[in-house]
Motif scaffolding. Sequence first.
Motif, PDB file in Angstrom:
ATOM      1  N   GLY A  94     -47.954 -15.296  -4.082  1.00  0.00           N
ATOM      2  CA  GLY A  94     -47.884 -13.895  -4.470  1.00  0.00           C
ATOM      3  C   GLY A  94     -47.355 -12.971  -3.400  1.00  0.00           C
ATOM      4  N   ARG A  95     -46.592 -13.517  -2.464  1.00  0.00           N
ATOM      5  CA  ARG A  95     -45.997 -12.682  -1.421  1.00  0.00           C
ATOM      6  C   ARG A  95     -44.792 -11.914  -1.979  1.00  0.00           C
ATOM      7  N   ASP A  96     -44.338 -10.935  -1.212  1.00  0.00           N
ATOM      8  CA  ASP A  96     -43.153 -10.152  -1.581  1.00  0.00           C
ATOM      9  C   ASP A  96     -42.111 -10.360  -0.491  1.00  0.00           C
ATOM     10  N   TYR A  97     -41.527 -11.550  -0.482  1.00  0.00           N
ATOM     11  CA  TYR A  97     -40.528 -11.919   0.518  1.00  0.00           C
ATOM     12  C   TYR A  97     -39.163 -11.908  -0.160  1.00  0.00           C
ATOM     13  N   ARG A  98     -38.269 -11.062   0.327  1.00  0.00           N
ATOM     14  CA  ARG A  98     -36.985 -10.821  -0.319  1.00  0.00           C
ATOM     15  C   ARG A  98     -35.841 -11.310   0.561  1.00  0.00           C
ATOM     16  N   SER A  99     -34.714 -11.615  -0.063  1.00  0.00           N
ATOM     17  CA  SER A  99     -33.558 -12.142   0.666  1.00  0.00           C
ATOM     18  C   SER A  99     -32.307 -11.358   0.287  1.00  0.00           C
ATOM     19  N   VAL A 100     -31.496 -11.039   1.270  1.00  0.00           N
ATOM     20  CA  VAL A 100     -30.208 -10.381   1.039  1.00  0.00           C
ATOM     21  C   VAL A 100     -29.100 -11.214   1.661  1.00  0.00           C
ATOM     22  N   MET A 101     -27.969 -11.299   0.953  1.00  0.00           N
ATOM     23  CA  MET A 101     -26.835 -12.108   1.390  1.00  0.00           C
ATOM     24  C   MET A 101     -25.635 -11.198   1.666  1.00  0.00           C
ATOM     25  N   PRO A 102     -25.299 -10.958   2.934  1.00  0.00           N
ATOM     26  CA  PRO A 102     -24.191 -10.059   3.250  1.00  0.00           C
ATOM     27  C   PRO A 102     -22.826 -10.732   3.152  1.00  0.00           C
ATOM     28  N   THR A 103     -21.824  -9.934   2.873  1.00  0.00           N
ATOM     29  CA  THR A 103     -20.444 -10.370   2.992  1.00  0.00           C
ATOM     30  C   THR A 103     -20.064 -10.365   4.476  1.00  0.00           C
ATOM     31  N   ASN A 104     -18.766 -10.418   4.804  1.00  0.00           N
ATOM     32  CA  ASN A 104     -18.320 -10.416   6.200  1.00  0.00           C
ATOM     33  C   ASN A 104     -18.687  -9.092   6.873  1.00  0.00           C
ATOM     34  N   LEU A 105     -19.422  -9.170   7.970  1.00  0.00           N
ATOM     35  CA  LEU A 105     -19.902  -7.982   8.670  1.00  0.00           C
ATOM     36  C   LEU A 105     -19.120  -7.731   9.949  1.00  0.00           C
ATOM     37  N   TYR A 106     -19.084  -6.470  10.369  1.00  0.00           N
ATOM     38  CA  TYR A 106     -18.458  -6.081  11.629  1.00  0.00           C
ATOM     39  C   TYR A 106     -19.097  -4.796  12.107  1.00  0.00           C
ATOM     40  N   GLY A 107     -18.872  -4.455  13.374  1.00  0.00           N
ATOM     41  CA  GLY A 107     -19.394  -3.196  13.887  1.00  0.00           C
ATOM     42  C   GLY A 107     -19.947  -3.345  15.291  1.00  0.00           C
ATOM     43  N   PRO A 108     -20.728  -2.353  15.753  1.00  0.00           N
ATOM     44  CA  PRO A 108     -21.321  -2.399  17.088  1.00  0.00           C
ATOM     45  C   PRO A 108     -22.109  -3.678  17.325  1.00  0.00           C
ATOM     46  N   HIS A 109     -22.018  -4.190  18.553  1.00  0.00           N
ATOM     47  CA  HIS A 109     -22.716  -5.394  18.999  1.00  0.00           C
ATOM     48  C   HIS A 109     -22.158  -6.666  18.379  1.00  0.00           C
ATOM     49  N   ASP A 110     -20.918  -6.608  17.875  1.00  0.00           N
ATOM     50  CA  ASP A 110     -20.249  -7.802  17.379  1.00  0.00           C
ATOM     51  C   ASP A 110     -19.863  -8.689  18.553  1.00  0.00           C
TER      52      ASP A 110
END
Length: 326
Positions: free
Chosen positions: A160-176
Amino acid sequence: MAINLKQVKRVFVAGHRGMVGSAIVRQLEKRDDVELVLRSRAQLDLTNQQAVREFFEKESIDQVYLAAAKVGGIHANNTYPADFIYENLMIECNIINTAHLCGVQKLMFLGSSCIYPKLAEQPMSEQALLTGTLEPTNEPYALAKIAGIKLCESYNRQHGRDYRSVMPTNLYGPHDNFHPENSHVIPALLRRFHEAKLRGDTEVIAWGSGTPKREFLHVDDMAAASIHVMELDKAIYDENTEPILSHINVGTGVDCTIRELTETVAKVIGFEGKVTWDTTKPDGAPRKLMNVQRLADLGWGYSYSLEDGLTNAYEWFLGNKETFRG
C-alpha cells in the motif's frame, strides 16, 4: 503569535549532485515546507545496505526522490555492463526497500526512456514497456531501470505504498557531463562549437546525416515534472485506487532533427562557420519520441523552448568551465 500550520517534510534527494538531482534540489530549496536531507557519495554509499538502513533510521525521512544512478554513454555501457546493472540494482533495492521498512509512504523513482523496446512504435507510450527487445548496447542499464519501476509497483501492490516512477526523454542543462568523448549529444555539441569559435575555426564536422529525430527536455522542466507528479493526489490511480500505469513519461512531445539541433546550437554560441556532415558515421535510430499525453492530462507541460534551454545550458557551461564534469 501566529501559528504555522504548514507541515515541514524531510525530503531525501538521492543523487543530489547529479544533473537531475541538483535540479530537484534547486526547486525544493525555495520552499518553506521542505527540509532537504542530502548526502554525497563519500558520506553515504547507496550500494551498502547497512549504511542506507542506518541513514534512514537516523534521519526520519518523509519523502524520497531517487535520482541516484550510475549513468554513461554507449561506450561506457558496452565496456562496463556488469557495473551498470549491479550498481543500479543495488541502489534501487537498498533505497526502495529501506524506505518501506522505515515507514516512508511517498517515493519518486527516476528512470530512463531506454526502458522501451528498440523498435517501439513512435511516439513511445507507457504501455510499450516489456513488449519487445531492448537496445543491446544499454540492455543491462535498461533492465535495472525496469526493475526499479517494478519494485515501486510491487511495494504499492503488496504494502500500500505510494511509490511513483517517471521516465524522462533526453535531458540537458546545468550540471551535465561535457566530456568531449563520453557526453551526450547536446553537451558534446555545445563544447565542440564553443571551442571551434574560440579557435576561429571555419568548419565543424558533425556525425551522420543529421536526419534522425530526437526529443530534448531541459533538466529544470524534468525537476518540475517530478515534483508535480509526486504531489498529485492520485497520479497513477483511478477512482478504485487500482494502478493504471506503473510509470509516467516526461518530455515535450516535440522532436527535431539532429541537423536542426546542431544549427540551433551554432546560433546560440554564435558560431558563423560551416557545418559539414560526415555521412560515413552512424545515425542510430531514425526517431525517438515520447508520448506524454498522460502527463498532459495530469496538468503538466514544459516551459523551456529548445533555443531558450540551450541558451541556459550554454550560460551555465561558461560560468562553470573550471568545475564542470568532463
